[in-house]
Motif scaffolding. Structure first.
Motif: not given
Length: 309
Positions: A36-37, A42, A142, A264
């Motif tokens: 994820n960022e 995830e 997520p 995302l």
């Protein structure tokens, strides 16, 4: 238009478009690991780019047939082998092995192989044609996607007297579990519009402008239909609910690629706009963006582009 890209978020509820396979009587949903960022791993539900490309290809096939566009024997029947089963094409080629000449013949012979890509292997050849359409995975955001498994049973009237079949013919009463996925999904898509009818070896167009426009419009139409009717597994009883589609379409009129930023990323829309501003410093108005907040707005953006061709 030289290239077109789409970055967006698609909300799908209760779908089972892409599954890994089955283990016993459990059908397993496709799950992937992503970062994820925040840089954390995830596990989320996803639909592969192969599945999305298959959906788009089916729509394009119907469009080509409706418009009576020239297709090879394999593509006219949506055979996975495509032009490799077309004896007429290989009879026309004879013993030709030159990749440039084979590519030129291919592009003129079949619109589907031109736009969707193919690898010619028949006759000890290895002539690739890269697709002009490039799909990324449809990846669940997520904390915004969920997968559940539901109990199902196939009823058998003879279950009590023991006369149901046990010979593997699947005629007795069976219990099975089927997944359903709901969530918000990140989408990235790129189309190299300037490569339609273009021989990548000789660097020249081998079809006329009228045919190029026909193929180009058909490609854009098939992309619209992909997000109106996303076909795939289990649609007979789990036709997905499409709750929303928002994002941005970017187009390029020069060699500068139409930019994408993964949805995302929470601020992907602002990022694409900033990237566009910087790219346009290289050449003014080379990139144009069209934000949309719904399926209807997306459809309008795409049809407006089609009408300008």
């Amino acid at each position: 238009m030289r290239s077109l890209s789409i970055s967006g978020r698609l909300i799908l509820d209760m779908h089972s478009l892409n599954n890994e396979g089955s283990e016993g009587n459990h059908l397993q949903s496709r799950m992937v690991h992503i970062v994820n960022e925040q840089g954390e791993l995830e596990v989320v539900n996803a639909v592969s780019g192969d599945m999305l490309k298959h959906i788009q290809t089916e729509h394009l096939h119907n469009i080509y047939l409706e418009k009576e566009v020239e297709l090879c024997e394999g593509c006219s029947k949506l055979d996975a082998n495509r032009i490799n089963i077309d004896d007429g094409f290989f009879k026309k080629l004879g013993k030709e092995k030159d990749i440039a000449k084979i590519t030129s013949e291919l592009l003129q012979y079949c619109a589907m192989d031109d736009t969707q890509g193919v690898l010619i292997t028949k006759g000890n050849r290895s002539t690739p044609r890269k697709s002009v359409v490039e799909f990324g995975w449809l990846i669940g955001l997520p904390n915004k996607n969920h997968t559940e498994s539901y109990f199902h049973v196939k009823f058998d009237n003879n279950r009590e007297d023991g006369s149901g079949s046990n010979d593997g013919s699947n005629t007795g009463q069976n219990i099975f579990y089927r997944p359903a996925n709901s969530g918000e999904y990140a989408l990235v898509l790129n189309v190299e519009l300037d490569r339609i009818g273009f021989n990548d070896v000789t660097k020249e167009y081998v079809i006329n402008d009228e045919e190029r426009k026909l193929r180009l419009k058909s490609i854009l139409e098939s992309i619209i239909f992909t997000f109106i009717k996303p076909s795939g597994a289990s649609r007979n009883t789990q036709n997905p609910h499409i709750l929303g589609f928002e994002g941005i379409v970017s187009i390029s009129n020069t060699s500068i690629p139409a930019p994408t930023v993964s949805p995302l990323k929470s601020n992907y829309l602002e990022e694409i706009e900033h990237v566009t501003e910087e790219l346009n410093r290289l050449k003014s108005e080379s990139i144009i963006t069209f934000p949309f907040k719904s399926q209807s707005e997306f459809t309008k953006v795409m049809i407006d582009l089609i009408e300008k061709i």
